[in-house]
Write an enzyme that holds these catalytic residues in place. Structure first.
Site, PDB file in Angstrom:
ATOM      1  N   ASP A 112      17.358 -32.182 -47.943  1.00 25.22           N
ATOM      2  CA  ASP A 112      17.803 -33.064 -46.863  1.00 25.22           C
ATOM      3  C   ASP A 112      16.933 -34.318 -46.819  1.00 25.22           C
ATOM      4  O   ASP A 112      15.724 -34.236 -46.598  1.00 25.22           O
ATOM      5  CB  ASP A 112      17.734 -32.325 -45.524  1.00 25.22           C
ATOM      6  CG  ASP A 112      18.537 -33.052 -44.457  1.00 25.22           C
ATOM      7  OD1 ASP A 112      19.441 -33.835 -44.812  1.00 25.22           O
ATOM      8  OD2 ASP A 112      18.253 -32.838 -43.256  1.00 25.22           O
ATOM      9  N   HIS A 119      18.980 -44.369 -37.862  1.00 25.79           N
ATOM     10  CA  HIS A 119      18.536 -43.108 -37.258  1.00 25.79           C
ATOM     11  C   HIS A 119      17.004 -43.046 -37.243  1.00 25.79           C
ATOM     12  O   HIS A 119      16.389 -42.736 -36.216  1.00 25.79           O
ATOM     13  CB  HIS A 119      19.107 -41.922 -38.036  1.00 25.79           C
ATOM     14  CG  HIS A 119      18.555 -40.591 -37.634  1.00 25.79           C
ATOM     15  ND1 HIS A 119      18.870 -39.975 -36.434  1.00 25.79           N
ATOM     16  CD2 HIS A 119      17.683 -39.753 -38.261  1.00 25.79           C
ATOM     17  CE1 HIS A 119      18.232 -38.813 -36.351  1.00 25.79           C
ATOM     18  NE2 HIS A 119      17.502 -38.658 -37.440  1.00 25.79           N
ATOM     19  N   GLU A 184      23.791 -33.267 -36.626  1.00 20.06           N
ATOM     20  CA  GLU A 184      23.396 -34.477 -37.339  1.00 20.06           C
ATOM     21  C   GLU A 184      24.526 -34.861 -38.287  1.00 20.06           C
ATOM     22  O   GLU A 184      24.921 -34.061 -39.144  1.00 20.06           O
ATOM     23  CB  GLU A 184      22.085 -34.265 -38.114  1.00 20.06           C
ATOM     24  CG  GLU A 184      20.878 -34.172 -37.196  1.00 20.06           C
ATOM     25  CD  GLU A 184      19.535 -34.191 -37.937  1.00 20.06           C
ATOM     26  OE1 GLU A 184      19.499 -33.811 -39.123  1.00 20.06           O
ATOM     27  OE2 GLU A 184      18.535 -34.581 -37.305  1.00 20.06           O
ATOM     28  N   GLU A 186      25.856 -36.243 -41.321  1.00 21.46           N
ATOM     29  CA  GLU A 186      25.318 -36.545 -42.646  1.00 21.46           C
ATOM     30  C   GLU A 186      26.439 -36.502 -43.690  1.00 21.46           C
ATOM     31  O   GLU A 186      27.551 -36.049 -43.422  1.00 21.46           O
ATOM     32  CB  GLU A 186      24.213 -35.542 -43.027  1.00 21.46           C
ATOM     33  CG  GLU A 186      23.068 -35.493 -42.025  1.00 21.46           C
ATOM     34  CD  GLU A 186      21.798 -34.858 -42.577  1.00 21.46           C
ATOM     35  OE1 GLU A 186      21.669 -34.754 -43.808  1.00 21.46           O
ATOM     36  OE2 GLU A 186      20.938 -34.476 -41.757  1.00 21.46           O
ATOM     37  N   ASP A 218      24.017 -31.133 -40.231  1.00 22.41           N
ATOM     38  CA  ASP A 218      22.701 -30.483 -40.309  1.00 22.41           C
ATOM     39  C   ASP A 218      22.268 -30.119 -38.890  1.00 22.41           C
ATOM     40  O   ASP A 218      21.538 -30.849 -38.232  1.00 22.41           O
ATOM     41  CB  ASP A 218      21.694 -31.439 -40.966  1.00 22.41           C
ATOM     42  CG  ASP A 218      20.343 -30.785 -41.164  1.00 22.41           C
ATOM     43  OD1 ASP A 218      20.299 -29.568 -41.371  1.00 22.41           O
ATOM     44  OD2 ASP A 218      19.329 -31.502 -41.100  1.00 22.41           O
ATOM     45  N   ARG A 222      16.198 -29.332 -31.265  1.00 25.64           N
ATOM     46  CA  ARG A 222      15.187 -30.382 -31.067  1.00 25.64           C
ATOM     47  C   ARG A 222      13.913 -29.881 -30.393  1.00 25.64           C
ATOM     48  O   ARG A 222      12.813 -30.353 -30.706  1.00 25.64           O
ATOM     49  CB  ARG A 222      15.776 -31.519 -30.232  1.00 25.64           C
ATOM     50  CG  ARG A 222      17.001 -32.180 -30.821  1.00 25.64           C
ATOM     51  CD  ARG A 222      16.677 -32.883 -32.112  1.00 25.64           C
ATOM     52  NE  ARG A 222      17.869 -33.497 -32.682  1.00 25.64           N
ATOM     53  CZ  ARG A 222      17.960 -33.917 -33.934  1.00 25.64           C
ATOM     54  NH1 ARG A 222      16.925 -33.776 -34.749  1.00 25.64           N
ATOM     55  NH2 ARG A 222      19.064 -34.459 -34.389  1.00 25.64           N
ATOM     56  N   GLN A 225      11.982 -28.029 -32.979  1.00 26.95           N
ATOM     57  CA  GLN A 225      11.474 -29.017 -33.944  1.00 26.95           C
ATOM     58  C   GLN A 225      10.221 -29.708 -33.421  1.00 26.95           C
ATOM     59  O   GLN A 225       9.235 -29.891 -34.138  1.00 26.95           O
ATOM     60  CB  GLN A 225      12.581 -30.045 -34.207  1.00 26.95           C
ATOM     61  CG  GLN A 225      12.266 -31.077 -35.274  1.00 26.95           C
ATOM     62  CD  GLN A 225      13.441 -32.032 -35.514  1.00 26.95           C
ATOM     63  OE1 GLN A 225      14.481 -31.940 -34.864  1.00 26.95           O
ATOM     64  NE2 GLN A 225      13.280 -32.944 -36.431  1.00 26.95           N
ATOM     65  N   LYS A 238      15.765 -26.330 -38.340  1.00 30.28           N
ATOM     66  CA  LYS A 238      16.846 -26.861 -39.171  1.00 30.28           C
ATOM     67  C   LYS A 238      17.546 -25.792 -39.994  1.00 30.28           C
ATOM     68  O   LYS A 238      18.650 -26.022 -40.482  1.00 30.28           O
ATOM     69  CB  LYS A 238      16.263 -27.888 -40.163  1.00 30.28           C
ATOM     70  CG  LYS A 238      15.601 -29.066 -39.511  1.00 30.28           C
ATOM     71  CD  LYS A 238      16.638 -30.029 -39.025  1.00 30.28           C
ATOM     72  CE  LYS A 238      16.001 -31.304 -38.511  1.00 30.28           C
ATOM     73  NZ  LYS A 238      17.018 -32.276 -38.131  1.00 30.28           N
ATOM     74  N   THR A 242      23.660 -25.033 -41.593  1.00 25.41           N
ATOM     75  CA  THR A 242      24.086 -26.347 -42.074  1.00 25.41           C
ATOM     76  C   THR A 242      25.524 -26.173 -42.535  1.00 25.41           C
ATOM     77  O   THR A 242      25.799 -25.339 -43.398  1.00 25.41           O
ATOM     78  CB  THR A 242      23.208 -26.830 -43.245  1.00 25.41           C
ATOM     79  OG1 THR A 242      21.843 -26.882 -42.810  1.00 25.41           O
ATOM     80  CG2 THR A 242      23.635 -28.215 -43.710  1.00 25.41           C
ATOM     81  N   GLU A 349      20.156 -39.168 -30.174  1.00 29.03           N
ATOM     82  CA  GLU A 349      20.270 -40.622 -30.038  1.00 29.03           C
ATOM     83  C   GLU A 349      21.319 -41.018 -28.995  1.00 29.03           C
ATOM     84  O   GLU A 349      21.099 -41.937 -28.212  1.00 29.03           O
ATOM     85  CB  GLU A 349      20.633 -41.244 -31.389  1.00 29.03           C
ATOM     86  CG  GLU A 349      19.579 -41.080 -32.455  1.00 29.03           C
ATOM     87  CD  GLU A 349      20.149 -41.318 -33.843  1.00 29.03           C
ATOM     88  OE1 GLU A 349      20.622 -40.345 -34.473  1.00 29.03           O
ATOM     89  OE2 GLU A 349      20.144 -42.479 -34.294  1.00 29.03           O
TER      90      GLU A 349
HETATM   91 CA    CA Z   1      18.898 -33.753 -41.267  1.00 28.19          CA
END
Ligand code: CA
Length: 401
Positions: A112, A119, A184, A186, A218, A222, A225, A238, A242, A349
């Site tokens: 990743d 971002h 996320e 991606e 993904d 948070r 994390q 994470k 996925t 975000e």
């Molecule tokens: Ca990611």
């Protein structure tokens, strides 16, 4: 040889030009079907099952021979398939009659990156407001981590809310279901191979190893994390899930949609230097539907052109210390946000770290992070003249842990 199918091409299969999967696309997936587990090529709302009756005599690691064979069978109204009703009944089946398979045991590695510069800038503004948003290495090193492929899943697979260690501001760490579950947005790609151990890979040669593109979500926790990532980076926040869209779009199918990316300043080091148009114009969207809603709401629109580092540079960077890249590896770009608020590719975000909830207009519900029952839908396509090369939908629903 690349097989770039012109805009003027048509298929004798019904109504395919209005879908994500016209004759110009022809993506592939392994599927479970009435013929067993076989490779299939998608055309409109049908799957062409490429069993031994249809397989070309010679196949190649990049999938071009299979795609060329499917193009011949599906474009020519006098092809062996078009003329044979029994063959059509057995090998060209409605999409509802097959189940695409995402088998992590066939994907030896998941990598990743962090190449979405808007971002990375947003995260920097949120978490290091006193400093420059981008860390000093960002425009020199394509930042990434080697992830975990065992948690790769397809569309419609449930997302179990993970538990993890969380550190409340005013108390000791606890092991609880995440309260900050996120997606996320991606983009990802599979590789045919790469480099033997001890050798490197130039960007142009690296790009030639891409066999197919997919949408990637993904999933992230948070709060987990935030507590675990220092000093080594992401781990359990994470690796619980996925998800990827199941129909792999061949690079030749998006060849006509290349463009120049963001100008790289300073110039990359020579081993990452590229020339020509290394990026693509692929429109991306995120839609969200709560358990109470009857239809989803679009919450983000973005584009792969907002990547700072190209796919070629990502692969070349991975190989630049001589680690071997092997067939079947999956690489993801990192979250692809655009420059404006409606283009942010994560709840982190969109809600600006939970401080600005977004409103779901149908029900008036507010969201900072994802709740149980929420369904996240990704869509993506390249827009041609009168047709689109699409990726279908990547759709997953959050369930309680
Ligand atoms: Ca990611």
């Amino acid at each position: 040889m690349k097989l770039v199918i012109p805009a003027s091409a048509e298929s004798w299969v019904d109504a395919v030009q209005v879908s994500d999967f016209p004759i110009q696309n022809l993506p592939t997936s392994v599927v479970d079907s009435h013929l067993g587990r076989v490779l299939a090529v998608r055309i409109g709302d049908f799957a062409l099952l490429m069993d031994e009756k249809l397989m070309p005599d010679q196949v190649d690691a990049h999938g071009r021979a299979i795609r060329a064979k499917a193009y011949e069978l599906l474009s020519d109204s006098s092809s062996a398939l078009a003329k044979d009703n029994a063959l059509k009944r057995s090998n060209l089946v409605p999409i509802q009659e097959v189940q695409p398979v995402v088998d992590p045991s066939t994907i030896p590695a998941f990598v990743d990156f962090y190449s979405g510069i808007y971002h990375a800038t947003n995260v920097g503004k949120m978490f290091r407001p006193e400093n420059a948003p981008l860390l000093p290495n960002y425009k020199s090193v394509p930042i990434a981590y080697n992830g975990r492929s065992t948690s790769l899943i397809g569309s419609d697979a449930p997302i179990f809310r993970p538990k993890g260690q969380v550190k409340p501001a005013d108390g000791p760490p606890e092991y609880v279901p995440t309260r900050e579950l996120d997606f996320e947005l991606e983009f990802g790609y599979f590789l045919a191979g790469g480099n033997p151990r001890g050798s490197c890979l130039a960007p142009d040669a690296a790009e030639a190893q891409i066999t197919g593109f997919v949408l990637v979500n993904d999933w992230s926790a948070r709060d987990v994390q935030r507590w675990e990532y220092q000093p080594l980076g992401p781990f359990l926040a994470k690796s619980f899930a996925t998800s990827i869209s199941e129909w792999r779009v061949h690079p030749d199918a998006i060849e006509l949609f290349r463009l120049n990316g963001i100008e790289q300043d300073p110039a990359p080091l020579p081993h990452l230097a590229t020339s020509g148009r290394q990026h693509y114009d692929i429109h991306l969207e995120v839609w969200l539907q709560s358990a109470e809603m009857t239809s989803p709401q679009r919450i983000c629109h973005s584009n792969t052109k907002h990547l700072y580092w190209s796919f070629a540079q990502q692969i070349a960077h991975q190989a630049s210390n001589g680690t071997p890249i092997v067939p079947g590896e999956l690489y993801a770009t990192g979250t692809i946000s655009g420059p404006d608020e409606g283009m942010f590719g994560s709840m982190l975000e969109l809600s600006w770290r939970g401080s600005r909830p977004i409103t779901l207009h149908e029900t008036g519900e507010l969201r900072t992070f994802l709740l149980d029952g929420d369904t996240v839908i990704f869509r993506g396509w390249a827009q041609g003249e009168g047709y689109r090369v699409g990726f279908g939908e990547l759709r997953n629903t959050v369930v309680g842990s």
